[in-house]
Design a protein around this motif. Structure first.
Motif, PDB file in Angstrom:
ATOM      1  N   TYR A 184      39.506  15.360  41.525  1.00 47.20           N
ATOM      2  CA  TYR A 184      39.059  15.331  40.134  1.00 47.20           C
ATOM      3  C   TYR A 184      37.533  15.409  40.080  1.00 47.20           C
ATOM      4  CZ  TYR A 184      43.805  14.146  38.872  1.00 47.20           C
ATOM      5  OH  TYR A 184      45.172  14.192  38.693  1.00 47.20           O
ATOM      6  N   PRO A 185      36.994  16.479  39.500  1.00 45.41           N
ATOM      7  CA  PRO A 185      35.535  16.626  39.458  1.00 45.41           C
ATOM      8  C   PRO A 185      34.887  15.645  38.484  1.00 45.41           C
ATOM      9  CG  PRO A 185      36.597  18.411  38.246  1.00 45.41           C
ATOM     10  CD  PRO A 185      37.702  17.615  38.899  1.00 45.41           C
ATOM     11  N   THR A 186      33.666  15.248  38.792  1.00 40.66           N
ATOM     12  CA  THR A 186      32.902  14.424  37.859  1.00 40.66           C
ATOM     13  C   THR A 186      32.159  15.341  36.889  1.00 40.66           C
ATOM     14  OG1 THR A 186      30.834  14.387  39.121  1.00 40.66           O
ATOM     15  CG2 THR A 186      32.533  12.776  39.738  1.00 40.66           C
ATOM     16  N   GLU A 187      31.619  14.754  35.830  1.00 47.17           N
ATOM     17  CA  GLU A 187      30.889  15.541  34.830  1.00 47.17           C
ATOM     18  C   GLU A 187      29.522  15.987  35.336  1.00 47.17           C
ATOM     19  OE1 GLU A 187      30.729  13.375  31.198  1.00 47.17           O
ATOM     20  OE2 GLU A 187      32.909  13.448  30.863  1.00 47.17           O
ATOM     21  N   ALA A 188      29.105  15.471  36.487  1.00 43.79           N
ATOM     22  CA  ALA A 188      27.779  15.802  37.018  1.00 43.79           C
ATOM     23  C   ALA A 188      27.751  17.133  37.764  1.00 43.79           C
ATOM     24  CB  ALA A 188      27.298  14.681  37.945  1.00 43.79           C
ATOM     25  N   ASN A 189      28.899  17.793  37.891  1.00 48.27           N
ATOM     26  CA  ASN A 189      28.922  19.073  38.595  1.00 48.27           C
ATOM     27  C   ASN A 189      28.176  20.151  37.814  1.00 48.27           C
ATOM     28  OD1 ASN A 189      30.773  19.122  41.142  1.00 48.27           O
ATOM     29  ND2 ASN A 189      31.828  17.793  39.686  1.00 48.27           N
ATOM     30  N   TRP A 190      27.642  21.112  38.546  1.00 45.24           N
ATOM     31  CA  TRP A 190      26.977  22.245  37.913  1.00 45.24           C
ATOM     32  C   TRP A 190      28.004  23.116  37.190  1.00 45.24           C
ATOM     33  CZ3 TRP A 190      23.447  24.483  42.377  1.00 45.24           C
ATOM     34  CH2 TRP A 190      22.391  23.573  42.618  1.00 45.24           C
ATOM     35  N   PRO A 191      27.553  23.896  36.209  1.00 41.15           N
ATOM     36  CA  PRO A 191      28.446  24.899  35.619  1.00 41.15           C
ATOM     37  C   PRO A 191      28.681  26.033  36.622  1.00 41.15           C
ATOM     38  CG  PRO A 191      26.247  25.147  34.741  1.00 41.15           C
ATOM     39  CD  PRO A 191      26.228  23.889  35.568  1.00 41.15           C
ATOM     40  N   GLN A 192      29.527  26.966  36.255  1.00 41.14           N
ATOM     41  CA  GLN A 192      29.809  28.106  37.122  1.00 41.14           C
ATOM     42  C   GLN A 192      28.531  28.901  37.384  1.00 41.14           C
ATOM     43  OE1 GLN A 192      31.610  31.842  35.636  1.00 41.14           O
ATOM     44  NE2 GLN A 192      33.408  31.250  36.835  1.00 41.14           N
ATOM     45  N   LYS A 193      28.289  29.240  38.640  1.00 45.99           N
ATOM     46  CA  LYS A 193      27.092  30.006  38.999  1.00 45.99           C
ATOM     47  C   LYS A 193      27.292  31.485  38.676  1.00 45.99           C
ATOM     48  CE  LYS A 193      27.177  28.225  43.237  1.00 45.99           C
ATOM     49  NZ  LYS A 193      28.071  27.064  43.047  1.00 45.99           N
ATOM     50  N   PRO A 194      26.263  32.154  38.181  1.00 47.98           N
ATOM     51  CA  PRO A 194      26.386  33.578  37.846  1.00 47.98           C
ATOM     52  C   PRO A 194      26.728  34.424  39.072  1.00 47.98           C
ATOM     53  CG  PRO A 194      24.409  32.643  36.859  1.00 47.98           C
ATOM     54  CD  PRO A 194      24.932  31.619  37.819  1.00 47.98           C
ATOM     55  N   ARG A 195      27.455  35.512  38.826  1.00 48.97           N
ATOM     56  CA  ARG A 195      27.846  36.439  39.887  1.00 48.97           C
ATOM     57  C   ARG A 195      26.916  37.647  39.929  1.00 48.97           C
ATOM     58  NH1 ARG A 195      30.643  31.908  40.442  1.00 48.97           N
ATOM     59  NH2 ARG A 195      32.497  32.191  41.742  1.00 48.97           N
ATOM     60  N   ARG A 196      26.903  38.333  41.070  1.00 52.71           N
ATOM     61  CA  ARG A 196      26.118  39.553  41.219  1.00 52.71           C
ATOM     62  C   ARG A 196      26.666  40.639  40.293  1.00 52.71           C
ATOM     63  NH1 ARG A 196      26.501  41.000  47.393  1.00 52.71           N
ATOM     64  NH2 ARG A 196      25.132  42.730  46.740  1.00 52.71           N
ATOM     65  N   PRO A 197      25.812  41.558  39.880  1.00 55.34           N
ATOM     66  CA  PRO A 197      26.282  42.665  39.033  1.00 55.34           C
ATOM     67  C   PRO A 197      27.329  43.507  39.753  1.00 55.34           C
ATOM     68  CG  PRO A 197      23.877  42.571  39.094  1.00 55.34           C
ATOM     69  CD  PRO A 197      24.362  41.627  40.144  1.00 55.34           C
ATOM     70  N   ILE A 198      28.291  44.014  39.001  1.00 51.86           N
ATOM     71  CA  ILE A 198      29.327  44.861  39.583  1.00 51.86           C
ATOM     72  C   ILE A 198      28.704  46.087  40.262  1.00 51.86           C
ATOM     73  CG2 ILE A 198      31.348  46.304  39.064  1.00 51.86           C
ATOM     74  CD1 ILE A 198      31.785  43.273  38.980  1.00 51.86           C
ATOM     75  N   SER A 199      27.598  46.590  39.711  1.00 50.72           N
ATOM     76  CA  SER A 199      26.951  47.767  40.300  1.00 50.72           C
ATOM     77  C   SER A 199      26.459  47.492  41.725  1.00 50.72           C
ATOM     78  CB  SER A 199      25.774  48.205  39.417  1.00 50.72           C
ATOM     79  OG  SER A 199      24.842  47.152  39.279  1.00 50.72           O
ATOM     80  N   ASP A 200      26.239  46.220  42.058  1.00 52.43           N
ATOM     81  CA  ASP A 200      25.779  45.866  43.405  1.00 52.43           C
ATOM     82  C   ASP A 200      26.919  45.773  44.413  1.00 52.43           C
ATOM     83  OD1 ASP A 200      23.281  45.724  42.342  1.00 52.43           O
ATOM     84  OD2 ASP A 200      22.982  43.571  42.660  1.00 52.43           O
ATOM     85  N   VAL A 201      28.147  45.574  43.930  1.00 53.14           N
ATOM     86  CA  VAL A 201      29.230  45.277  44.857  1.00 53.14           C
ATOM     87  C   VAL A 201      30.374  46.281  44.816  1.00 53.14           C
ATOM     88  CG1 VAL A 201      28.729  42.801  44.813  1.00 53.14           C
ATOM     89  CG2 VAL A 201      30.399  43.750  43.185  1.00 53.14           C
ATOM     90  N   LEU A 202      30.303  47.261  43.911  1.00 49.60           N
ATOM     91  CA  LEU A 202      31.380  48.247  43.775  1.00 49.60           C
ATOM     92  C   LEU A 202      30.889  49.642  44.107  1.00 49.60           C
ATOM     93  CD1 LEU A 202      34.225  49.210  42.846  1.00 49.60           C
ATOM     94  CD2 LEU A 202      33.277  49.323  40.514  1.00 49.60           C
ATOM     95  N   ALA A 203      31.649  50.331  44.963  1.00 50.12           N
ATOM     96  CA  ALA A 203      31.384  51.734  45.255  1.00 50.12           C
ATOM     97  C   ALA A 203      32.673  52.510  45.113  1.00 50.12           C
ATOM     98  CB  ALA A 203      30.812  51.893  46.673  1.00 50.12           C
ATOM     99  N   PHE A 204      32.585  53.670  44.499  1.00 46.58           N
ATOM    100  CA  PHE A 204      33.749  54.558  44.388  1.00 46.58           C
ATOM    101  C   PHE A 204      33.656  55.615  45.487  1.00 46.58           C
ATOM    102  CE2 PHE A 204      33.388  52.911  40.061  1.00 46.58           C
ATOM    103  CZ  PHE A 204      34.715  52.597  39.767  1.00 46.58           C
ATOM    104  N   ALA A 205      34.786  55.925  46.090  1.00 41.89           N
ATOM    105  CA  ALA A 205      34.794  56.940  47.173  1.00 41.89           C
ATOM    106  C   ALA A 205      35.789  58.038  46.849  1.00 41.89           C
ATOM    107  CB  ALA A 205      35.138  56.275  48.495  1.00 41.89           C
TER     108      ALA A 205
END
Length: 205
Positions: A184-205
């Protein structure tokens, strides 16, 4: 489209601080693992095991070989997610349920055994890779199941695998892939951390 599943994925975050006064009953631990085992594995090997570390004594032993991380002892339970080295000789047993259910012809089993043997036999690195993959799939399922129950989770790789294997009597064909703290998490936890942009992690082949 199942929007509830998508929303759950979008809400996922790692817990760092747990309420150590709250526990999880045995039946809930069993249900978490039952749901985790719906995750996929190659050849349906189901080559994983989940050790639910719950007692104060066991938690202390695990924390001593897990970089002294407080989460190990403060979470209600910390799972050691273990992958088994992939071997073909368990295939008939692991496929028995599919044969009994009537959708897999028993004549198909030797072919699966031969394919698995060809892939894994005499190839320790590939066997180990498969153990890690399967355990990781299982851990992901465990995390999603815990989230659905309103629990926080922390996947952890900061541990001594030799020490974990020794303290929890893992066999020679087992690899401790990662730890997953659940509680059970406490209220002192950080919010969700931002993710990298999709353009940085997705490539179409």
């Amino acid at each position: 489209m199942n929007t509830s599943v998508i929303e759950a994925i979008e809400r996922q975050k790692t817990t760092n601080l747990y309420d150590a006064s709250k526990s999880i009953p045995d039946d809930q631990v069993r249900e978490l693992v039952r749901l985790a085992t719906f995750s996929p594995t190659a050849f349906h090997l189901q080559n994983w095991r989940f050790i639910a570390v719950r007692s104060p004594e066991a938690k202390a032993r695990l924390r001593a070989v897990a970089a002294d991380q407080p989460k190990v002892t403060e979470a209600a339970v910390t799972f050691i997610v273990v992958g088994e080295l992939a071997v073909a000789d368990v295939m008939a047993d692991r496929l028995a349920g599919s044969v009994a259910a009537g959708f897999m012809p028993v004549e198909m089993v030797p072919g699966w055994e031969a394919a698995a043997k060809s892939l894994y036999f005499g190839k320790p690195q590939i066997q180990r890779d498969e153990a890690i993959r399967s355990a990781t799939f299982g851990a992901s399922g465990l995390i999603r199941a815990a989230q659905a129950m309103g629990l926080g989770t922390t996947p952890m790789i900061g541990f001594d695998p030799v020490g974990v294997s020794r303290e929890f009597s893992l066999s020679d064909n087992e690899v401790p892939a990662l730890l997953v703290a659940v509680g059970y998490p406490t209220e002192a936890n950080w919010p969700q951390k931002p993710r990298r942009p999709i353009s940085d992690v997705l490539a179409f082949a």
